[in-house]
Structure formats: structure tokens, C-alpha cells
Scaffold this motif. Structure first.
Motif, mmCIF file in Angstrom:
data_model
loop_
_atom_site.group_PDB
_atom_site.id
_atom_site.type_symbol
_atom_site.label_atom_id
_atom_site.label_comp_id
_atom_site.label_asym_id
_atom_site.label_seq_id
_atom_site.Cartn_x
_atom_site.Cartn_y
_atom_site.Cartn_z
ATOM 1 N N TRP A 26 47.985 45.040 -12.616
ATOM 2 C CA TRP A 26 47.226 44.773 -13.872
ATOM 3 C C TRP A 26 45.695 44.789 -14.101
ATOM 4 O O TRP A 26 45.123 44.625 -15.023
ATOM 5 C CB TRP A 26 47.869 43.286 -14.404
ATOM 6 N N LEU A 27 44.952 45.229 -12.943
ATOM 7 C CA LEU A 27 43.595 45.072 -12.954
ATOM 8 C C LEU A 27 43.128 46.406 -12.821
ATOM 9 O O LEU A 27 43.694 47.426 -12.288
ATOM 10 C CB LEU A 27 43.193 44.314 -11.703
ATOM 11 N N THR A 28 41.845 46.578 -13.388
ATOM 12 C CA THR A 28 41.297 48.034 -13.504
ATOM 13 C C THR A 28 39.977 47.642 -12.659
ATOM 14 O O THR A 28 39.214 46.597 -12.998
ATOM 15 C CB THR A 28 40.934 48.068 -14.894
ATOM 16 N N ASP A 29 39.488 48.660 -12.091
ATOM 17 C CA ASP A 29 38.276 48.755 -11.376
ATOM 18 C C ASP A 29 36.919 48.712 -12.318
ATOM 19 O O ASP A 29 37.241 49.574 -13.327
ATOM 20 C CB ASP A 29 38.174 49.852 -10.380
ATOM 21 N N ARG A 30 35.898 48.218 -12.041
ATOM 22 C CA ARG A 30 34.922 48.450 -13.045
ATOM 23 C C ARG A 30 34.364 49.685 -13.232
ATOM 24 O O ARG A 30 33.876 50.208 -14.377
ATOM 25 C CB ARG A 30 33.698 47.519 -12.447
ATOM 26 N N GLU A 38 28.337 48.909 -23.743
ATOM 27 C CA GLU A 38 29.054 47.707 -23.845
ATOM 28 C C GLU A 38 29.655 47.306 -22.567
ATOM 29 O O GLU A 38 29.612 48.004 -21.411
ATOM 30 C CB GLU A 38 30.436 48.156 -24.645
ATOM 31 N N PRO A 39 30.286 46.146 -22.315
ATOM 32 C CA PRO A 39 30.691 45.384 -21.168
ATOM 33 C C PRO A 39 31.735 46.158 -20.484
ATOM 34 O O PRO A 39 32.482 47.062 -21.023
ATOM 35 C CB PRO A 39 31.240 44.115 -21.431
ATOM 36 N N LYS A 40 31.877 46.378 -19.067
ATOM 37 C CA LYS A 40 32.575 47.237 -18.399
ATOM 38 C C LYS A 40 33.761 46.250 -17.791
ATOM 39 O O LYS A 40 33.979 46.099 -16.793
ATOM 40 C CB LYS A 40 31.825 47.659 -16.965
ATOM 41 N N TYR A 41 34.519 46.051 -19.050
ATOM 42 C CA TYR A 41 35.918 45.030 -18.719
ATOM 43 C C TYR A 41 36.601 45.107 -19.880
ATOM 44 O O TYR A 41 36.166 45.596 -20.809
ATOM 45 C CB TYR A 41 35.420 43.689 -18.219
ATOM 46 N N LEU A 42 37.820 44.452 -19.845
ATOM 47 C CA LEU A 42 38.683 44.351 -21.128
ATOM 48 C C LEU A 42 38.343 42.792 -21.649
ATOM 49 O O LEU A 42 38.799 41.962 -21.220
ATOM 50 C CB LEU A 42 40.123 44.608 -20.585
ATOM 51 N N GLN A 43 37.760 42.825 -22.925
ATOM 52 C CA GLN A 43 37.442 41.644 -23.239
ATOM 53 C C GLN A 43 38.388 40.714 -23.849
ATOM 54 O O GLN A 43 39.306 41.022 -24.753
ATOM 55 C CB GLN A 43 36.499 41.994 -24.717
ATOM 56 N N GLY A 44 38.502 39.780 -22.996
ATOM 57 C CA GLY A 44 39.530 38.711 -23.555
ATOM 58 C C GLY A 44 41.039 38.818 -22.790
ATOM 59 O O GLY A 44 41.908 38.393 -23.255
ATOM 60 N N ASN A 64 38.961 39.092 -17.519
ATOM 61 C CA ASN A 64 38.741 40.347 -18.362
ATOM 62 C C ASN A 64 39.323 41.427 -17.778
ATOM 63 O O ASN A 64 38.987 42.620 -17.946
ATOM 64 C CB ASN A 64 37.224 40.434 -18.467
ATOM 65 N N GLY A 65 40.374 41.162 -17.213
ATOM 66 C CA GLY A 65 41.034 42.270 -16.611
ATOM 67 C C GLY A 65 40.595 43.323 -15.387
ATOM 68 O O GLY A 65 41.055 44.307 -15.051
#
Length: 497
Positions: A26-30, A38-44, A64-65
Motif C-alpha cells: 500500500w506504500l509509495t516511495d517518495r 506540491e508535496p511528495k506524498y498522497l495527501q490524507g 500520507n501513503g
């Protein structure tokens, strides 16, 4: 001091998450987030693991994933598991330090509370369910959101023949091949042909009243309610199972025809309240909006007709909304659906969802829009968690019986046999069945459904194969489990095995 230090060491050692292997899916590398604006993540979107140790409830969360070397760690008092859902959610929100105010829209009493989901996408409604799941996904925007992981990642949808193929991380775009059968596409095209009209454009507040839609969109379209077609009712359910969002959130399908040279300029499918203050009055100040688009390809196209995402691959906002020169292009392929998110997991607008229909250069393109909202389309239907108490308003999380009856029910078919079972769905008002998936030996399959629907278990992947059993869904529990036990009086023939 020594005692306190030993306790800290013991606490740190105890927080070795038992969900570490599961969380990787479920996780993504930055470095998968290419944009620098914009931020390097999945917001929320947060991936959290819960477990008990020494009468404590422990938490480890990747916020944030994104995969973190040092994820957030927290400890709850033992009484947390015995508290009501409202108190548990409030304590969790405090530990994870996220808030409802994620944008400048205000009116946050209109924003739905965050949702807590099992890996299956099933919404959880008690601390006991959270502990039993172990690994959960928390969505600040309140609806399930598929994490992209990385471009090219394939995620098999359990119990179905489908898999999500990540096309892009910014925006989050997936492709699902073979979602529609060719004969289904032909039926949908035939329904559309008899009701075609020029495709409209919803004007922004800044547009003049005499806006010429043909400057931006030159296709023809037909809107068809699911109530007009058993096939569309079946697709409602199939898509709900794909998106993990209840059927009550879906718009009617918009069948589209693009002839030679026809196009749709780059646009967003959701309604940014900055631009739709007066022209659209049903978006709850921005908090009721189109969450995602499932786009159906009903034909192949000899040349052109791609769906283009001009901000993908970290590209800037295009100056020319009519150009298809740059961006991520997804070619039409009959039976394939592409879906992308117009909102971020926290409910905010995602400008990266900008997309266009490139001009058809050879042949003709039939396709369809299917929009899924973050709230029910009917104002008569309440949402789960719509009354949950948090620091913003007096809310509660468990839906009333009326709401449960109005929303989907999760059913689980648990196959205890040593051979596969084939699952078909049949609405109560029709004889035709729809094949929905295989329940493999010693495995289970989860589906979304409605009270009154009938599920058939057959010996093969054809509705003419031997009927093994039937289950009708009742309107009481929000989740029903059907055990397919070895004691059932059925043995497959050699041909069926």
C-alpha cells in the motif's frame, strides 16, 4: 532514571509492527512523486497497523501513503478498545495529528469525517473491527482511495478476473483491461445511438452566458439511467466493487461518440468551489464533489482519440488546452476502462486530474463517462460516519438501519471445498446472470451488494453450468458471511475439475 530508560527501550522494541510485510502493498516511495510544486506524498491517506501487547493498544502508521524509515508510533491506554467508536476515533485522530481543515474552503461541518477501511476496502465501524483487521487504511476525505504504489504496479482485485495497472502516480490513474465484454459494449452503443445530442459543457462562474460549448467539446452524448437497463444495473455493482464506493454515489452513465476530428479540450471533472460558486449549487461549498471518473472504451480507434493527462510526468499546467502533444496518453482499447481521481484522499482538489479527449484522426470512437462522487447523489441518503463525533462537530459513526438499507452490504463467500466455485449475481427482477468471479479452494471472496439481490454458486464459469447453491441478501447485517462447507451435497465431475 534507569527504570524509565528500560521502559523506553522495552516500548521501542515492542513497536516492531507485525504488519510490516502487508503494508508494503500500500506504500509509495517518495521518489515516485515527480512534481516539485506540491508535496511528495498522497495527501490524507494513512496506512496504520494496530496490535495489542501487555494490555496496551499499539499503533504504527506510515503517514500520507509513503514508506518511512521511522513511521509514526503511538500507544493507547488499554481502555481504548472498550471505548465507544466516537471516543476511539477522536483518540486516533489526536495520535495521528491530522485535522479536518485541509483547504481554504471553510464550512468544514459539511466535510464528511475520515473513514477507516480494511485492506478489502470494507469500511470499519468499531475498535474491535480495527484490531481484528490489524492493518487499516485511513482516508481523511472519507472514501476509499486506491494507492498507486508506482507506475506499472499491478494489483489483483481479489475474487475477480480484474487487476489495476497503475498508469500514473500524479495524477493517480489506473487501467483495467477486459472490464467490459465486447457484446456489452455493443449493447451500450446501441442504447446511446437512439438518444444522441450535442455534448454540453458546465460553465464556470467566469464564463459568459453565451459560451459556445463547441470551442471546447465537439462530441455527441446520451445520458442513460441505470433504471433503463439491467446491464447498466449490473455495471453499477461491478464498478462499485472496483472503486469500493457505494452505488448510491454514482451518476448515470454518459455515452459518448467522437467522429473524425472531434475532441474534448483539457478540463477537470470535479467542481472547484473557487470557479463554481453560482453556476453549480449542489457541491456543499466544495465538500460534495466528483471523486473519480471511470472512463469506458467501447471501441478501438484506428488513430487518435486517446485520453491525455497533460500534467502527468511532472509537466506544467498547459498553456494550450487543445494540444495533445505532451502528457500521458491512454489509447482506446475496447472493453478497457481507465479511472482516475479528481480529488486527493483528503478531499481536496487534485489539479493533476486535468485530462482531454484527443481528436479522432481515423475512424470513430465510442466511449462513456461514469462519475463517482464522494457523497451520495441523493440528499435523502445519509453516509456512514456522517454523525461521528470529532473536534469539529457532534457526529456519530454507525449508520442507522435506514442508512444501512440504503447503502451497499459487504458479503463474503468462504469456500471450504477443495475445488473452485463460480459466483454469479442476479438482480431480483431479471433472469440473466452476471459472472462476478471465482471463489478458489480454501479461499474467500468479498463483494458489495444490496438487500434482495441473489447470488448463485455454479460449477463452471457459465450460467448454464450446474447450480450448486443460491444466497439471497437480507437487509439486517452490514456484512454477511456465507460458509461453503464440505458437507454440502455436491461433488464435481471430472470435467468440472
Amino acid at each position: 532514571m534507569v527504570i524509565a530508560w528500560l521502559f523506553l527501550l522495552q516500548f521501542a522494541a515492542a513497536l516492531g509492527s507485525p504488519c510490516e510485510e502487508r503494508s508494503g502493498a500500500w506504500l509509495t516511495d517518495r521518489d515516485e512523486f515527480l512534481r516539485t510544486d506540491e508535496p511528495k506524498y498522497l495527501q490524507g491517506l494513512h496506512v496504520a497497523c494496530f496490535w495489542q501487547q501487555d494490555h496496551k493498544l499499539l499503533l504504527e502508521a506510515h503517514m500520507n501513503g509513503v514508506r518511512e524509515e521511522k513511521p509514526l508510533q503511538a500507544e493507547f491506554e488499554s481502555k481504548a478498545l472498550n471505548e465507544d467508536w466516537r471516543s476511539f476515533r477522536k483518540a486516533l485522530q489526536s495520535k495521528m495529528r491530522f485535522t479536518k481543515a485541509t483547504n481554504e474552503w471553510g464550512n468544514f461541518h459539511l466535510k464528511q469525517p475520515f473513514g477507516i477501511f480494511a485492506e478489502s476496502g470494507h469500511r470499519l465501524g468499531s475498535s474491535a473491527e480495527v484490531l481484528a483487521a490489524g492493518l487499516v487504511l485511513i482516508m481523511e476525505g472519507g472514501q476509499w482511495f486506491w494507492p498507486p504504489v508506482r507506475v506499472g504496479y499491478l494489483r489483483r482485485l481479489q475474487g475477480t478476473p480484474y487487476q489495476l495497472e497503475t498508469q500514473s502516480v500524479q495524477p493517480v490513474v489506473f487501467r483495467v483491461r477486459g472490464f467490459l465484454r465486447e457484446e456489452e459494449c455493443e449493447v451500450i452503443i446501441a442504447m446511446g445511438k437512439s438518444n444522441m445530442s450535442e455534448s454540453p459543457v458546465v460553465p464556470m462562474d467566469i464564463h459568459k452566458p453565451d459560451l459556445d460549448a463547441k470551442e471546447y467539446r465537439t462530441s455527441t452524448q446520451a445520458r442513460i439511467s441505470s433504471s433503463e437497463s439491467p446491464l447498466l444495473q449490473e455495471l453499477d455493482l461491478r464498478i462499485s466493487n472496483l472503486t469500493r464506493v457505494p452505488v448510491s454515489h454514482n451518476e448515470e452513465v454518459q455515452v459518448l461518440r467522437y467522429r473524425l476530428g472531434e475532441f474534448y479540450a483539457a478540463h477537470n471533472d470535479n467542481f472547484d468551489p473557487e470557479f463554481y460558486q453560482t453556476s453549480v449549487d449542489y457541491i456543499d461549498k466544495g465538500h460534495r464533489n466528483r471523486l473519480l471518473t471511470v472512463f469506458w472504451y467501447l471501441t478501438n480507434v484506428e488513430k487518435g482519440g486517446e485520453t491525455n493527462f497533460p500534467r502527468a510526468n511532472a509537466l506544467p499546467q498547459p498553456q494550450d488546452v487543445h494540444s495533445c502533444k505532451d502528457g500521458l496518453k491512454v489509447r482506446p482499447e475496447v472493453g478497457t476502462v481507465v479511472f482516475w481521481y479528481s480529488l486527493r484522499p483528503n478531499g481536496n482538489n487534485d489539479p493533476n486530474g486535468l485530462h482531454s479527449g484527443c481528436p479522432v484522426e481515423d475512424g470513430q470512437k465510442w466511449s462513456a463517462n461514469y462519475w463517482v462522487w464522494n457523497k451520495p447523489r441523493s440528499f435523502e441518503i445519509s453516509m456512514p460516519d456522517a454523525e461521528v463525533d470529532d473536534e469539529y462537530s457532534g457526529e456519530m459513526s454507525v449508520a442507522t438501519e435506514e442508512v444501512q438499507a440504503a447503502n451497499n452490504i459487504t458479503v463474503v463467500f468462504d469456500n471450504r471445498h477443495s475445488y473452485p466455485m463460480y459466483l454469479f449475481w442476479k438482480p431480483p427482477d431479471r433472469d440473466q446472470e452476471a459472472f462476478m468471479g471465482v471463489v478458489k479452494p480454501k479461499e474467500s471472496i468479498s463483494m458489495l451488494t444490496f438487500p434482495g439481490h441473489v447470488w448463485h454458486l455454479r460449477a463452471g464459469a457459465d450460467q448454464s453450468s450446474q447450480l450448486i447453491g443460491a444466497q439471497e441478501i437480507n437487509d439486517r447485517p452490514s456484512q454477511q458471511v456465507f460458509l461453503l462447507s464440505p458437507e454440502e451435497a455436491y461433488e464435481p465431475s471430472a470435467g468440472e475439475l
